[in-house]
Design a protein around this motif. Sequence first.
Motif, PDB file in Angstrom:
ATOM      1  N   ALA A   1      17.052  89.419 -29.848  1.00  0.00           N
ATOM      2  CA  ALA A   1      15.772  89.234 -29.172  1.00  0.00           C
ATOM      3  C   ALA A   1      15.545  90.374 -28.190  1.00  0.00           C
ATOM      4  CB  ALA A   1      15.748  87.911 -28.415  1.00  0.00           C
ATOM      5  N   PRO A   2      14.809  91.372 -28.589  1.00  0.00           N
ATOM      6  CA  PRO A   2      14.164  91.564 -29.873  1.00  0.00           C
ATOM      7  C   PRO A   2      15.099  92.153 -30.898  1.00  0.00           C
ATOM      8  CG  PRO A   2      13.618  93.349 -28.423  1.00  0.00           C
ATOM      9  CD  PRO A   2      14.465  92.401 -27.621  1.00  0.00           C
TER      10      PRO A   2
ATOM     11  N   SER B   1      12.983  86.707 -34.776  1.00  0.00           N
ATOM     12  CA  SER B   1      12.752  88.138 -34.599  1.00  0.00           C
ATOM     13  C   SER B   1      13.871  88.957 -35.215  1.00  0.00           C
ATOM     14  CB  SER B   1      12.639  88.473 -33.108  1.00  0.00           C
ATOM     15  OG  SER B   1      13.869  88.226 -32.453  1.00  0.00           O
TER      16      SER B   1
ATOM     17  N   VAL C   1       5.756  95.819 -25.465  1.00  0.00           N
ATOM     18  CA  VAL C   1       4.879  94.672 -25.222  1.00  0.00           C
ATOM     19  C   VAL C   1       5.315  93.935 -23.954  1.00  0.00           C
ATOM     20  CG1 VAL C   1       4.130  92.436 -26.126  1.00  0.00           C
ATOM     21  CG2 VAL C   1       4.274  94.408 -27.648  1.00  0.00           C
ATOM     22  N   PHE C   2       6.623  93.805 -23.764  1.00  0.00           N
ATOM     23  CA  PHE C   2       7.130  93.128 -22.568  1.00  0.00           C
ATOM     24  C   PHE C   2       6.735  93.889 -21.306  1.00  0.00           C
ATOM     25  CE2 PHE C   2      10.601  92.822 -19.426  1.00  0.00           C
ATOM     26  CZ  PHE C   2      10.515  91.474 -19.127  1.00  0.00           C
TER      27      PHE C   2
ATOM     28  N   ARG D   1      13.179  88.966 -39.787  1.00  0.00           N
ATOM     29  CA  ARG D   1      11.768  89.134 -40.135  1.00  0.00           C
ATOM     30  C   ARG D   1      11.564  88.996 -41.639  1.00  0.00           C
ATOM     31  NH1 ARG D   1      13.365  93.150 -37.350  1.00  0.00           N
ATOM     32  NH2 ARG D   1      13.089  94.623 -39.049  1.00  0.00           N
TER      33      ARG D   1
ATOM     34  N   THR E   1       8.855  95.592 -29.146  1.00  0.00           N
ATOM     35  CA  THR E   1       8.877  94.380 -28.334  1.00  0.00           C
ATOM     36  C   THR E   1       9.071  94.713 -26.860  1.00  0.00           C
ATOM     37  OG1 THR E   1       9.848  93.221 -30.215  1.00  0.00           O
ATOM     38  CG2 THR E   1       9.964  92.125 -28.092  1.00  0.00           C
TER      39      THR E   1
ATOM     40  N   ALA F   1      11.478  97.960 -34.014  1.00  0.00           N
ATOM     41  CA  ALA F   1      11.081  96.590 -33.675  1.00  0.00           C
ATOM     42  C   ALA F   1      11.467  96.254 -32.233  1.00  0.00           C
ATOM     43  CB  ALA F   1      11.714  95.604 -34.640  1.00  0.00           C
ATOM     44  N   ALA F   2      12.699  96.632 -31.849  1.00  0.00           N
ATOM     45  CA  ALA F   2      13.152  96.358 -30.481  1.00  0.00           C
ATOM     46  C   ALA F   2      12.330  97.143 -29.469  1.00  0.00           C
ATOM     47  CB  ALA F   2      14.637  96.708 -30.349  1.00  0.00           C
TER      48      ALA F   2
END
Length: 320
Positions: free
Chosen positions: A302-303, A287, A49-50, A290, A46, A42-43
């Motif tokens: 975060a994340p 985040s 995406v960043f 979940r 993210t 997940a981290a």
Amino acid sequence: MSKTMEPDLHEPSAGIPRPSAQKEWKHPSDHWMRGFILDNRAALGTLAVFIVMMTVFLIANPTVFTTWYLYRSVLTTLPVALFVVVPLVFVVTCGEIDLSFPATMGFASWVFALVVQAGYDPFLGIAAALVTGMLLGFLVGSLVVYGGLSSLIATLGMNFLLRGLIQIINEGKSMALTSLSDSWAYTIFSSQLLGIPVQIFWAIGFVVLSAMLYNRHRFGAQVRVVGDNPDSAQQMGIDVKRVRVKVFVFVGIGAAIAGTFSVMINFTWWPTAGDGYLLPVLALCSSAARRPGAASAPWSAAPSARSPCPSSRPASWRQA
């Protein structure tokens, strides 16, 4: 008559070298890199995406997004949110929610501003703000745990109550604290080091200490067990109610620190201090939660990373 010795076909002769021992075969899933990716998918997702988002922004407007002033502003304001997000991970892990932190930020920073405005040392104001945050956190936790109220309803009501008291007593007026710029407290907590805001260093230290508390300390283990199965935690000898109250106190401490840092940034206390952090902080904390009743380590708020406490819906949601 002597018997002819026949060679043993199953045992290689001394003159023939033995084949070298083959390496033990391992499944590709046992590789450390695969395990790291699975634990932090997940981290890492993210982060990817960043990176893509920042790449698009840099290509679209390189003049703005290559300016250091933009990132310095982010490093100045982001720590304020982190001081609240990290303690909220503990609350969510326990299966509760705290929506009173914006007003706690405002109330604790108000106490800090009153002490500084009265001419006392800002360090005394910081101590007073921390005590105020702890007391408010204990009050909210007691209402939820010992009063049997839904954390969703109790904390939201406390948020409106504290905010109303601030507005009534101060009549919507702000406080200018220009003397902060000449104090050691400002130099230590809100100045710059080599052009980098020191707030981000304090925030990183807070996140690291909270991660150690969550993963390496008995309190963090108790929080995870209580969030996973309160009945089992009770049978193991854990005081479930005390642990749940402690997480609310921790949120109060984080909110007090955040409120104090926000005042030091602007040299001004506003009666609406903390209001603007409600939705951003909840978005960051979501985040890390979940799944209902689950949360990941504070460093990954975060994340977030892997959630260690899969359980059913939080107690506050069931009561609500």
